[in-house]
Every structure is written in C-alpha cells, then in structure tokens.
Motif scaffolding. Sequence first.
Motif, PDB file in Angstrom:
ATOM      1  N   ARG A 163       0.840  -1.203   0.000  1.00  0.00           N
ATOM      2  CA  ARG A 163       0.000   0.000   0.000  1.00  0.00           C
ATOM      3  C   ARG A 163       0.871   1.248   0.000  1.00  0.00           C
ATOM      4  N   LEU A 213      -3.175   1.978  -4.272  1.00  0.00           N
ATOM      5  CA  LEU A 213      -3.779   3.099  -3.550  1.00  0.00           C
ATOM      6  C   LEU A 213      -5.275   2.878  -3.569  1.00  0.00           C
ATOM      7  N   ASP A 214      -5.848   2.688  -2.381  1.00  0.00           N
ATOM      8  CA  ASP A 214      -7.275   2.385  -2.259  1.00  0.00           C
ATOM      9  C   ASP A 214      -7.661   1.166  -3.093  1.00  0.00           C
TER      10      ASP A 214
END
Length: 301
Positions: free
Chosen positions: A246, A278-279
């Motif tokens: 992440r 990312l997300d």
Amino acid sequence: MGRRRKGRDISGWLVVDKPAGITSNAVVNKVRWAFGAQKAGHAGTLDPAATGVLAIALGEATKTVPYITDALKAYRFTVRLGVATNTDDAEGEVIETSDARPSDAEIAAALLRFIGDIEQVPPRFSAVKIDGERAYALARAGEEVEIAPRPLYVESLEMVARPDPDHVELEMVCGKGGYVRSIARDLGRVLGCLGHVTELRRVWSGPFDAEDGVTMDLVEELAKTPELDDYLRPLEEGLADLPELRTTPEGATRMRNGNPGIVLTSDAEYGDEAWASLDGEAVAVGIYKAGELHPSRVFKG
C-alpha cells in the motif's frame, strides 16, 4: 504528436472459455471488437483445437500479461496411444503406428520422467521461430526443421483415467512455454508405443479458472452493450502472484511519474518484485527497496 488510438479506454481481464476450432488471436480480436477497446492481448496461446482458459487483457491490464504468462497452468488432455502424427495431435497425418499398449503401472512409472525441470523439443508444427521463420511454415513447405530443446518446469503430471487400452487421460501443472503435444509424443516414445494428443483443455491459468470463463456465444450476444462490462475483472487480478504494497497519494504520484515512492506495508523483501496500490487500485509494478517501490511499469490513475 502520436496518433490517438481508436476505441474505448477500458481496462481489465476477460476470462474466456475458448471453444475448439478458433485461434487465440481470433478470440482476442472478437473480444476487442465486442468491448470496443483500444487495446487487447492474451496471456498464452491455445492451439485452435484446444479449449479452456484464454485470459484476455484490455487496456492497462495488458501491462500485467507477463505475470499471467509466467504463472503455473493446468492442462487436462487425452493421449491416443499406438499412433504418431506429424503434428503430434489429431489434426495431422499418421506417420507411424504400433501395436504395443502399456499397462497403467507402466504409464504411471513413465510419467515420473516428465516431472521437475525437463528439456522439451517443441512440435515441428508450432509457432517457434527458426532463423526468423515459424516452424509450422517451414514444416508445411516440406523443409526439415531442427528445433532446439527448451527448458520446462513441470510441477505435476498424473494419470486421471484410462477409458480403454488405446487412450489415457492426463493432467499436468507446468510453467511457461509447455507444449502438451510434445509431452504426448515423448511419453509415447518412452513407453515404446507412440502417441499423440486428441483432446486438450486448459483448466486454469494463474488465478483464472475455466469454470469461471465466459463463452464466445455470450461475448457475441452482449457485444457493444454495458452488460458485457459486468464480466470484466479488475486488472489487479493479473498481479495475484506478486506482493501488494500500500502507498500514499504522494507516493502514488511519484511512482506514476517514474520515481520511487513510499509504501506503508510490505510482505516483500528487499529486491523483490511487487506492486503498489492506492485504495485497492494498482499504481505501479517495480522493485521493493527499503520502504520504497522503484517502478518499472506504471498504471494510469
């Protein structure tokens, strides 16, 4: 300025359960047309007569194709014993026959010779290049072709059925570049009875299973409709065999600009190839070094 690609800017994987009688490239072209996609490619050719998993990448997912191509794959196939063909499958001409028929025990013992790191000579009728020419083109022209052996990793090769003395059904899990037709040919030679493939199905390829694949009939039925998009799988599935790291918005920006970016969590070790998210969305693939990912491939945000 470069020429702008025509089509939709759409990305993801479509897992097709390829039918027999169509080439892999024809499937890719049909899928690209059905989605109206700018770009498409597949992760590992299947012979026209073969069925099963053909994973089609669209758009940004094409950047993850090498990771599916390199992944382990499983094949279930039937070998016809007692007959050799010039193509090592049922499409070719019979070139030799034998009355010998091995026992189940003899077959099981012979299979052990094909497990692990082996050397394999691709079929004469294959897409392997020899001095810039495809082997199948040279073979069709009547030229004698000599193909060098290639390494292949075979994780397992097992007999799953023996429907009659003339046939044996096998299942193989192997790495990149395996020719099932060569396995059938070489097994027949080891057993002293000859052999060729009559049926071949790719059961799974990396994270993709044939039972989850869509049919070409469905692709044609839903072509150019929003409903077809529902069958598209995230490009991130093509990275399943790599560690996920992440990152932060700042780290994502740096990586998308080609610079090392910070990653917050890591199951990777120094020097490992990994991907940053990312997300949950892929940002880049690269090499993990001391809390940062050094990108080699980046994905559009």
